[in-house]
Design a protein around this motif. Structure first.
Motif, PDB file in Angstrom:
ATOM      1  N   SER A 117     -28.156  23.181   4.865  1.00 26.60           N
ATOM      2  CA  SER A 117     -29.791  23.800   3.830  1.00 26.60           C
ATOM      3  C   SER A 117     -29.311  24.498   3.806  1.00 26.60           C
ATOM      4  CB  SER A 117     -30.808  23.310   3.804  1.00 26.60           C
ATOM      5  OG  SER A 117     -31.152  23.462   5.155  1.00 26.60           O
ATOM      6  N   ASP A 221     -33.681  25.323   1.615  1.00 20.57           N
ATOM      7  CA  ASP A 221     -34.184  24.635   0.524  1.00 20.57           C
ATOM      8  C   ASP A 221     -33.203  23.298   1.115  1.00 20.57           C
ATOM      9  OD1 ASP A 221     -33.892  22.857  -1.419  1.00 20.57           O
ATOM     10  OD2 ASP A 221     -33.427  24.114  -3.002  1.00 20.57           O
ATOM     11  N   THR A 222     -34.080  22.489   2.043  1.00 15.45           N
ATOM     12  CA  THR A 222     -33.437  21.307   2.241  1.00 15.45           C
ATOM     13  C   THR A 222     -32.710  20.014   1.399  1.00 15.45           C
ATOM     14  OG1 THR A 222     -35.883  19.791   3.173  1.00 15.45           O
ATOM     15  CG2 THR A 222     -34.248  21.565   4.959  1.00 15.45           C
ATOM     16  N   SER A 223     -33.352  19.752   0.628  1.00 15.68           N
ATOM     17  CA  SER A 223     -33.643  19.108  -0.692  1.00 15.68           C
ATOM     18  C   SER A 223     -32.396  19.117  -1.121  1.00 15.68           C
ATOM     19  CB  SER A 223     -34.395  18.399  -1.405  1.00 15.68           C
ATOM     20  OG  SER A 223     -34.656  19.626  -1.872  1.00 15.68           O
ATOM     21  N   THR A 256     -33.594  18.649   7.281  1.00 16.26           N
ATOM     22  CA  THR A 256     -34.028  17.621   7.367  1.00 16.26           C
ATOM     23  C   THR A 256     -35.521  16.588   7.640  1.00 16.26           C
ATOM     24  OG1 THR A 256     -32.876  16.160   7.456  1.00 16.26           O
ATOM     25  CG2 THR A 256     -32.512  17.677   5.237  1.00 16.26           C
ATOM     26  N   LYS A 257     -36.373  16.224   7.233  1.00 12.61           N
ATOM     27  CA  LYS A 257     -37.331  14.513   7.416  1.00 12.61           C
ATOM     28  C   LYS A 257     -38.019  14.673   5.992  1.00 12.61           C
ATOM     29  CE  LYS A 257     -41.048  18.746   7.468  1.00 12.61           C
ATOM     30  NZ  LYS A 257     -41.496  18.815   8.181  1.00 12.61           N
ATOM     31  N   ASN A 259     -39.776  14.008   3.871  1.00  8.80           N
ATOM     32  CA  ASN A 259     -40.391  14.915   2.561  1.00  8.80           C
ATOM     33  C   ASN A 259     -39.422  15.264   2.066  1.00  8.80           C
ATOM     34  OD1 ASN A 259     -43.233  14.547   3.235  1.00  8.80           O
ATOM     35  ND2 ASN A 259     -43.879  16.014   4.243  1.00  8.80           N
ATOM     36  N   CYS A 260     -38.372  15.150   2.271  1.00  9.43           N
ATOM     37  CA  CYS A 260     -37.475  16.868   2.260  1.00  9.43           C
ATOM     38  C   CYS A 260     -36.424  15.117   0.859  1.00  9.43           C
ATOM     39  CB  CYS A 260     -35.871  17.425   3.425  1.00  9.43           C
ATOM     40  SG  CYS A 260     -36.714  18.214   4.126  1.00  9.43           S
ATOM     41  N   GLU A 263     -38.474  14.516  -1.700  1.00  8.91           N
ATOM     42  CA  GLU A 263     -38.031  15.410  -2.877  1.00  8.91           C
ATOM     43  C   GLU A 263     -36.492  15.487  -3.838  1.00  8.91           C
ATOM     44  OE1 GLU A 263     -38.960  20.263  -3.316  1.00  8.91           O
ATOM     45  OE2 GLU A 263     -37.992  19.757  -1.511  1.00  8.91           O
ATOM     46  N   TYR A 269     -42.426  16.683  -2.894  1.00  6.64           N
ATOM     47  CA  TYR A 269     -42.183  16.661  -1.728  1.00  6.64           C
ATOM     48  C   TYR A 269     -43.497  16.228  -1.512  1.00  6.64           C
ATOM     49  CZ  TYR A 269     -41.704  19.218   2.408  1.00  6.64           C
ATOM     50  OH  TYR A 269     -41.559  19.872   4.332  1.00  6.64           O
TER      51      TYR A 269
END
Length: 377
Positions: A117, A221-223, A256-257, A259-260, A263, A269
Motif C-alpha cells: 500500500s 490505502d491498505t485495502s 494491514t490488519k 479491518n483492512c 474493507e 472498515y
C-alpha cells in the motif's frame, strides 16, 4: 536442484541489487540455512517442474515470491491430509493452481500476491537505485539515513550523491549522536529531493552503512492492493460455477490488519459487523449493497507468509456469506471467520484452531526463532 551446492561463508545482509533468490542461495545465515533445508524438504513432495524452477530462480522478486507462496500453499494443504492436483483443467482452458480434495470435499485453489500500500512498484524501483548507491558504501563511520521527499522519473547522479554524503560526513564530525540525528541535509538532483541524516556507528568494523529509510507522509490505502489482487482472480476467469473456489492471497504489507481485509471484502472498515444497509465503497463480496462474486466460496488471507517471517505470520479463512457453493466450517486447518445474517447485519463468528503454522509445516519454532536471532550479525 533449487540451490547451489557449496560451503557458504557470506554472512552479509541482502544487497539492494541482489534478487531474493540470489540472497537465499548464497547467505550463510542460520535462518537461511534452515529455509533452504525446508524448501528442499517441501519440494521433494511437491516435485517442481521446469516452470516452477524458472519462477523460483527468477530475477524478478515477485516471480520468486509467487513460486514460494505456491510451494507453501501446496505444502500446508498436503500436510493437512488434502490430496492436490496441480493446474487442473477448467471450462475456459485456464488453469487455477490446484484442486484440493479431502474425502468427499473438493475445491479449486488459486494463489495470488497483493501489492504494497505504501509505494507503487515504479516508485519503489526508482528509490531502490538510490538505496543501492548508499548500500554499496562500506565501513563508513556513520549510518546513512534517507527520507525521500520527492521521487523523480529522472536518473540521479551517483557522483553528486556520493559527493554530498562526503560533505555531510565532514559536517558531522564532533557532533554528539543525539544532535547528529536531528541534523537533516537536503540533497537535490534532477527532480529528486532526499533528506539525509547520520548516526555514528558503535564500531568501525561494521561493514554496512545504509540506515533508516522513510518516504515522508502519505495517505496509505491498505485495502486497495488486496482488492486489486482479488479482482484479477475471479471465478469467471475459470468458468467455475458449480464447485467451491477459494482464493489464497498473501500480503506482506505490515500496515494491514483485519479491518483492512474486511474493507477489501465488504467495502466497510470494521470487521465485527457489516451493515447491509450502509452502502459505502465496493468490496469483493459486497458492492453497492448487493452480493457479488458469489462463485468465490472464500478467501484465505495469508499475512506475511514467507519462510523468513513465519513467526509474524497469520492465516485466516474469510467465508463468503453469499457464496453459491459454501465451504463447511472446520474443513480447513486455519482460523475461520464466518459471517451470519442477523436482520440487516452480517455478524462475525470466529473459529480458532489449535494447530499453528509451525505445526503444519513441521518446523521446530524454538529452533526457528534461535536461528533468526543468530542471523544477520
Amino acid at each position: 536442484m533449487l540451490f547451489s551446492s557449496y560451503i557458504r561463508d557470506n554472512s552479509d545482509h541482502k544487497k539492494r541489487k541482489e534478487t531474493a533468490f540470489e540472497f537465499l542461495d548464497r547467505s550463510a545465515w542460520k535462518i537461511s540455512e534452515l529455509v533452504r533445508q525446508k524448501v528442499n524438504e517441501l519440494a521433494s513432495a511437491y516435485v517442481p517442474d521446469d516452470e516452477f524452477v524458472q519462477m523460483f530462480k527468477s530475477k524478478s522478486d515477485k516471480q520468486h515470491y509467487s513460486a514460494v507462496f505456491e510451494l507453501l500453499t501446496y505444502s500446508i494443504f498436503n500436510r493437512s491430509n488434502f490430496s492436490l492436483l496441480r493446474h487442473p483443467e477448467t471450462s475456459t482452458g485456464k488453469k487455477p493452481d490446484f484442486r484440493a480434495t479431502l474425502n468427499d470435499f473438493k475445491t479449486f485453489l488459486e494463489c495470488t500476491l497483493a501489492g504494497h500500500s505504501f509505494d507503487s512498484l515504479a516508485d519503489k524501483n526508482r528509490k531502490d537505485t538510490i538505496e543501492e548507491i548508499v548500500d554499496d558504501i562500506e565501513y563508513f563511520p556513520y549510518w546513512i539515513n534517507l527520507e525521500f521527499k520527492t521521487i523523480s522519473e529522472q536518473s540521479v547522479s551517483k557522483r553528486k550523491l556520493l559527493s554530498f554524503i562526503e560533505k555531510v560526513k565532514e559536517l558531522s564530525k564532533g557532533i554528539p549522536n543525539k544532535q547528529l540525528f536531528e541534523n537533516r541535509y537536503l540533497f537535490e538532483d534532477n527532480g529528486w529531493e532526499v533528506e539525509i541524516s547520520m548516526l555514528r556507528k558503535t564500531s568501525p568494523d561494521i561493514k554496512r552503512s545504509l540506515g533508516f529509510i522513510s518516504g515522508g507522509a502519505k495517505t496509505i490505502d491498505t485495502s486497495k492492493p488486496i482488492l486489486t489482487a482479488l479482482q484479477d482472480k475471479k471465478a469467471t476467469r475459470y468458468g467455475i460455477e458449480a464447485e467451491p473456489y477459494v482464493i489464497c492471497l498473501n500480503t506482506s504489507d505490515l500496515f494491514t490488519k483485519d479491518n483492512c481485509f474486511a474493507e477489501a471484502l465488504f467495502g466497510q472498515y470494521g470487521d465485527a459487523e457489516i451493515d447491509l444497509n450502509y452502502i459505502t465503497q465496493n468490496g469483493f463480496f459486497l458492492a453497492g449493497g448487493k452480493p457479488i462474486n458469489t462463485s468465490v466460496s472464500a478467501v484465505i488471507i495469508f499475512r506475511n507468509f514467507d519462510l523468513y517471517t513465519l513467526d509474524s505470520s497469520s492465516i485466516a479463512v474469510w467465508h463468503n456469506p453469499f457464496a453459491k457453493n459454501k465451504i463447511g466450517a472446520n474443513l480447513l486447518p486455519f482460523d475461520e471467520y464466518i459471517y451470519e445474517v442477523d436482520d440487516s447485519l452480517l455478524k462475525k463468528k470466529t473459529i480458532k484452531k489449535e494447530k499453528t503454522i509451525f505445526d503444519i509445516l513441521g518446523i521446530d519454532k524454538e529452533k526457528y526463532v534461535v536461528s533468526k536471532d543468530k542471523s544477520g550479525s
